[in-house]
Design a protein around this motif. Structure first.
Motif, PDB file in Angstrom:
ATOM      1  N   MET A  48      -8.618  -4.866   9.865  1.00  0.00           N
ATOM      2  CA  MET A  48      -7.223  -4.450   9.925  1.00  0.00           C
ATOM      3  C   MET A  48      -7.039  -3.076   9.295  1.00  0.00           C
ATOM      4  O   MET A  48      -7.836  -2.646   8.456  1.00  0.00           O
ATOM      5  CB  MET A  48      -6.327  -5.479   9.218  1.00  0.00           C
ATOM      6  CG  MET A  48      -6.275  -6.829   9.899  1.00  0.00           C
ATOM      7  SD  MET A  48      -5.208  -8.014   9.024  1.00  0.00           S
ATOM      8  CE  MET A  48      -3.603  -7.207   9.164  1.00  0.00           C
ATOM      9  N   PHE A  49      -5.972  -2.399   9.686  1.00  0.00           N
ATOM     10  CA  PHE A  49      -5.650  -1.073   9.163  1.00  0.00           C
ATOM     11  C   PHE A  49      -5.505  -1.122   7.645  1.00  0.00           C
ATOM     12  O   PHE A  49      -4.825  -1.992   7.100  1.00  0.00           O
ATOM     13  CB  PHE A  49      -4.355  -0.581   9.815  1.00  0.00           C
ATOM     14  CG  PHE A  49      -3.917   0.788   9.388  1.00  0.00           C
ATOM     15  CD1 PHE A  49      -4.755   1.882   9.549  1.00  0.00           C
ATOM     16  CD2 PHE A  49      -2.660   0.988   8.835  1.00  0.00           C
ATOM     17  CE1 PHE A  49      -4.353   3.154   9.164  1.00  0.00           C
ATOM     18  CE2 PHE A  49      -2.245   2.252   8.448  1.00  0.00           C
ATOM     19  CZ  PHE A  49      -3.099   3.337   8.610  1.00  0.00           C
ATOM     20  N   LEU A  50      -6.176  -0.215   6.958  1.00  0.00           N
ATOM     21  CA  LEU A  50      -6.148  -0.068   5.502  1.00  0.00           C
ATOM     22  C   LEU A  50      -6.826  -1.215   4.754  1.00  0.00           C
ATOM     23  O   LEU A  50      -6.723  -1.308   3.535  1.00  0.00           O
ATOM     24  CB  LEU A  50      -4.704   0.090   4.987  1.00  0.00           C
ATOM     25  CG  LEU A  50      -3.948   1.321   5.495  1.00  0.00           C
ATOM     26  CD1 LEU A  50      -2.494   1.280   5.043  1.00  0.00           C
ATOM     27  CD2 LEU A  50      -4.616   2.603   5.002  1.00  0.00           C
ATOM     28  N   SER A  51      -7.520  -2.094   5.473  1.00  0.00           N
ATOM     29  CA  SER A  51      -8.283  -3.190   4.852  1.00  0.00           C
ATOM     30  C   SER A  51      -7.471  -3.929   3.789  1.00  0.00           C
ATOM     31  O   SER A  51      -7.791  -3.912   2.599  1.00  0.00           O
ATOM     32  CB  SER A  51      -9.576  -2.645   4.226  1.00  0.00           C
ATOM     33  OG  SER A  51     -10.392  -2.038   5.191  1.00  0.00           O
ATOM     34  N   PRO A  52      -6.399  -4.613   4.199  1.00  0.00           N
ATOM     35  CA  PRO A  52      -5.542  -5.272   3.209  1.00  0.00           C
ATOM     36  C   PRO A  52      -6.247  -6.432   2.507  1.00  0.00           C
ATOM     37  O   PRO A  52      -7.171  -7.039   3.054  1.00  0.00           O
ATOM     38  CB  PRO A  52      -4.372  -5.784   4.050  1.00  0.00           C
ATOM     39  CG  PRO A  52      -4.937  -5.943   5.418  1.00  0.00           C
ATOM     40  CD  PRO A  52      -5.934  -4.830   5.579  1.00  0.00           C
ATOM     41  N   TYR A 104       0.868  -1.185   0.000  1.00  0.00           N
ATOM     42  CA  TYR A 104       0.000   0.000   0.000  1.00  0.00           C
ATOM     43  C   TYR A 104       0.897   1.224   0.000  1.00  0.00           C
ATOM     44  O   TYR A 104       1.877   1.298   0.749  1.00  0.00           O
ATOM     45  CB  TYR A 104      -0.910   0.029   1.230  1.00  0.00           C
ATOM     46  CG  TYR A 104      -1.849   1.210   1.230  1.00  0.00           C
ATOM     47  CD1 TYR A 104      -3.071   1.146   0.573  1.00  0.00           C
ATOM     48  CD2 TYR A 104      -1.504   2.399   1.868  1.00  0.00           C
ATOM     49  CE1 TYR A 104      -3.930   2.231   0.547  1.00  0.00           C
ATOM     50  CE2 TYR A 104      -2.350   3.492   1.848  1.00  0.00           C
ATOM     51  CZ  TYR A 104      -3.567   3.407   1.189  1.00  0.00           C
ATOM     52  OH  TYR A 104      -4.408   4.496   1.163  1.00  0.00           O
ATOM     53  N   PHE A 105       0.548   2.214  -0.833  1.00  0.00           N
ATOM     54  CA  PHE A 105       1.374   3.416  -0.937  1.00  0.00           C
ATOM     55  C   PHE A 105       0.482   4.633  -1.086  1.00  0.00           C
ATOM     56  O   PHE A 105      -0.489   4.621  -1.859  1.00  0.00           O
ATOM     57  CB  PHE A 105       2.310   3.307  -2.142  1.00  0.00           C
ATOM     58  CG  PHE A 105       3.298   4.434  -2.259  1.00  0.00           C
ATOM     59  CD1 PHE A 105       4.348   4.557  -1.367  1.00  0.00           C
ATOM     60  CD2 PHE A 105       3.173   5.380  -3.269  1.00  0.00           C
ATOM     61  CE1 PHE A 105       5.259   5.598  -1.465  1.00  0.00           C
ATOM     62  CE2 PHE A 105       4.077   6.420  -3.382  1.00  0.00           C
ATOM     63  CZ  PHE A 105       5.127   6.532  -2.478  1.00  0.00           C
ATOM     64  N   SER A 106       0.810   5.690  -0.324  1.00  0.00           N
ATOM     65  CA  SER A 106       0.050   6.934  -0.417  1.00  0.00           C
ATOM     66  C   SER A 106       0.883   8.074   0.145  1.00  0.00           C
ATOM     67  O   SER A 106       1.265   8.045   1.322  1.00  0.00           O
ATOM     68  CB  SER A 106      -1.272   6.825   0.357  1.00  0.00           C
ATOM     69  OG  SER A 106      -1.984   8.047   0.330  1.00  0.00           O
ATOM     70  N   GLY A 107       1.180   9.068  -0.694  1.00  0.00           N
ATOM     71  CA  GLY A 107       1.871  10.266  -0.238  1.00  0.00           C
ATOM     72  C   GLY A 107       3.206  10.021   0.432  1.00  0.00           C
ATOM     73  O   GLY A 107       3.556  10.710   1.394  1.00  0.00           O
ATOM     74  N   GLY A 108       3.950   9.047  -0.044  1.00  0.00           N
ATOM     75  CA  GLY A 108       5.244   8.733   0.542  1.00  0.00           C
ATOM     76  C   GLY A 108       5.183   7.751   1.693  1.00  0.00           C
ATOM     77  O   GLY A 108       6.214   7.278   2.173  1.00  0.00           O
ATOM     78  N   ASN A 109       3.984   7.433   2.170  1.00  0.00           N
ATOM     79  CA  ASN A 109       3.811   6.464   3.251  1.00  0.00           C
ATOM     80  C   ASN A 109       3.518   5.087   2.666  1.00  0.00           C
ATOM     81  O   ASN A 109       2.843   4.967   1.636  1.00  0.00           O
ATOM     82  CB  ASN A 109       2.649   6.874   4.161  1.00  0.00           C
ATOM     83  CG  ASN A 109       2.894   8.210   4.827  1.00  0.00           C
ATOM     84  OD1 ASN A 109       3.825   8.357   5.606  1.00  0.00           O
ATOM     85  ND2 ASN A 109       2.060   9.195   4.511  1.00  0.00           N
ATOM     86  N   GLY A 110       4.017   4.069   3.329  1.00  0.00           N
ATOM     87  CA  GLY A 110       3.807   2.718   2.826  1.00  0.00           C
ATOM     88  C   GLY A 110       3.498   1.726   3.923  1.00  0.00           C
ATOM     89  O   GLY A 110       3.969   1.860   5.055  1.00  0.00           O
ATOM     90  N   ASN A 111       2.693   0.750   3.590  1.00  0.00           N
ATOM     91  CA  ASN A 111       2.417  -0.409   4.438  1.00  0.00           C
ATOM     92  C   ASN A 111       2.321  -1.625   3.531  1.00  0.00           C
ATOM     93  O   ASN A 111       2.129  -1.489   2.320  1.00  0.00           O
ATOM     94  CB  ASN A 111       1.113  -0.244   5.220  1.00  0.00           C
ATOM     95  CG  ASN A 111       1.179   0.861   6.254  1.00  0.00           C
ATOM     96  OD1 ASN A 111       0.969   2.030   5.937  1.00  0.00           O
ATOM     97  ND2 ASN A 111       1.486   0.504   7.484  1.00  0.00           N
ATOM     98  N   GLY A 112       2.449  -2.785   4.108  1.00  0.00           N
ATOM     99  CA  GLY A 112       2.353  -3.990   3.298  1.00  0.00           C
ATOM    100  C   GLY A 112       1.772  -5.137   4.089  1.00  0.00           C
ATOM    101  O   GLY A 112       1.558  -5.038   5.302  1.00  0.00           O
TER     102      GLY A 112
END
Length: 245
Positions: free
Chosen positions: A91-95, A60-68
């Motif tokens: 879960m955070f960001l609904s992966p 997941y990527f948005s505005g320089g921030n990332g999660n996976g």
């Protein structure tokens, strides 16, 4: 503690060289990651991936921030596009989660069942959970496992000329940061392994400075004959300072 093994600080680090590809900036939102989470496991000498599975991840990527998020899937399968997956709304960001994925990627991890393998599996778990993390998505990446070096006393002598012969863990903790509160002093500061009620257990301590300084104890309790584990994180110290990013 049955069959206690105490490790040096360096034992927590990957001990095999892995050639990683350069990171490519991902597209916005959820996408199939161009990076391979298996490289994390390949960095640890006592761990392997079971031959019937492989590890793959979404980014997941948005505005320089990332999660996976990482999933273990059958070796014959490929990750579907995120739009074709169920979403984990709790879960955070609904992966996304593929239908073929195991519920716990550690079920796809094998090893030689040595104390070191369990320590490596504990570290790998955190690294895999932080897969794809960038900027505000980072958390575990700021944890520094204690002690910082393999020789605490030598580390202190580099800055303090006179250290009493009776070196104490409390002295070292106060040397590395002026704590406002220490709820307890660990009996063993180094990462260590033992059996608790027949279950392999790994304990280590970290300092994390996001927001404020935190001294935390991580306790990893493994299933018997498996690298699936439950993790308990306890904050046992707090102090001023820290970073905001």
């Amino acid at each position: 503690m049955k069959n206690l093994t105490v490790f040096t600080a360096s034992a927590t680090r990957p001990n095999l060289m892995v050639n990683s590809a350069d990171r490519i900036e991902p597209t916005a939102g959820w996408s199939i990651s161009a990076e391979n989470p298996e490289e994390i496991i390949r960095g640890f000498s006592q761990l392997t991936i079971k031959k019937e599975y492989k590890l793959r991840g979404y980014q997941y990527f948005s505005g320089g921030n990332g999660n996976g998020i990482v999933w273990a899937i059958p070796v014959s399968e490929e990750l579907p596009h995120p739009d074709f997956c169920d979403r984990l709304d709790e879960m955070f960001l609904s992966p996304p989660k593929p239908e073929v994925a195991l519920d716990d990627f550690m079920a796809a991890i094998d090893g030689d069942r040595s104390p070191l393998s369990y320590l490596q599996a504990a570290i790998a778990l955190h690294e895999l959970h932080e897969f794809g993390a960038m900027w505000h998505g980072c958390s575990w990446g700021q944890d520094r496992i204690l002690p910082f070096t393999d020789d605490c006393k030598e580390e202190m002598l580099s800055e303090i000329d006179d250290i009493d012969a009776g070196f104490r863990i409390e002295d070292y903790l106060n040397f590395i940061h002026p704590w406002d509160e220490l709820k307890e002093i660990p009996d063993i500061l180094n990462p260590h392994f033992y059996y608790q009620n027949g279950k392999p257990t790994v304990v280590f301590y970290t300092i994390n400075d996001i927001g404020y300084y935190k001294l935390c104890r991580y306790t990893h309790t493994f299933e018997k004959e498996s690298y699936i584990q439950k993790v308990e994180r306890e904050e046992i110290g707090a102090g001023d300072g820290g970073i905001i990013f």
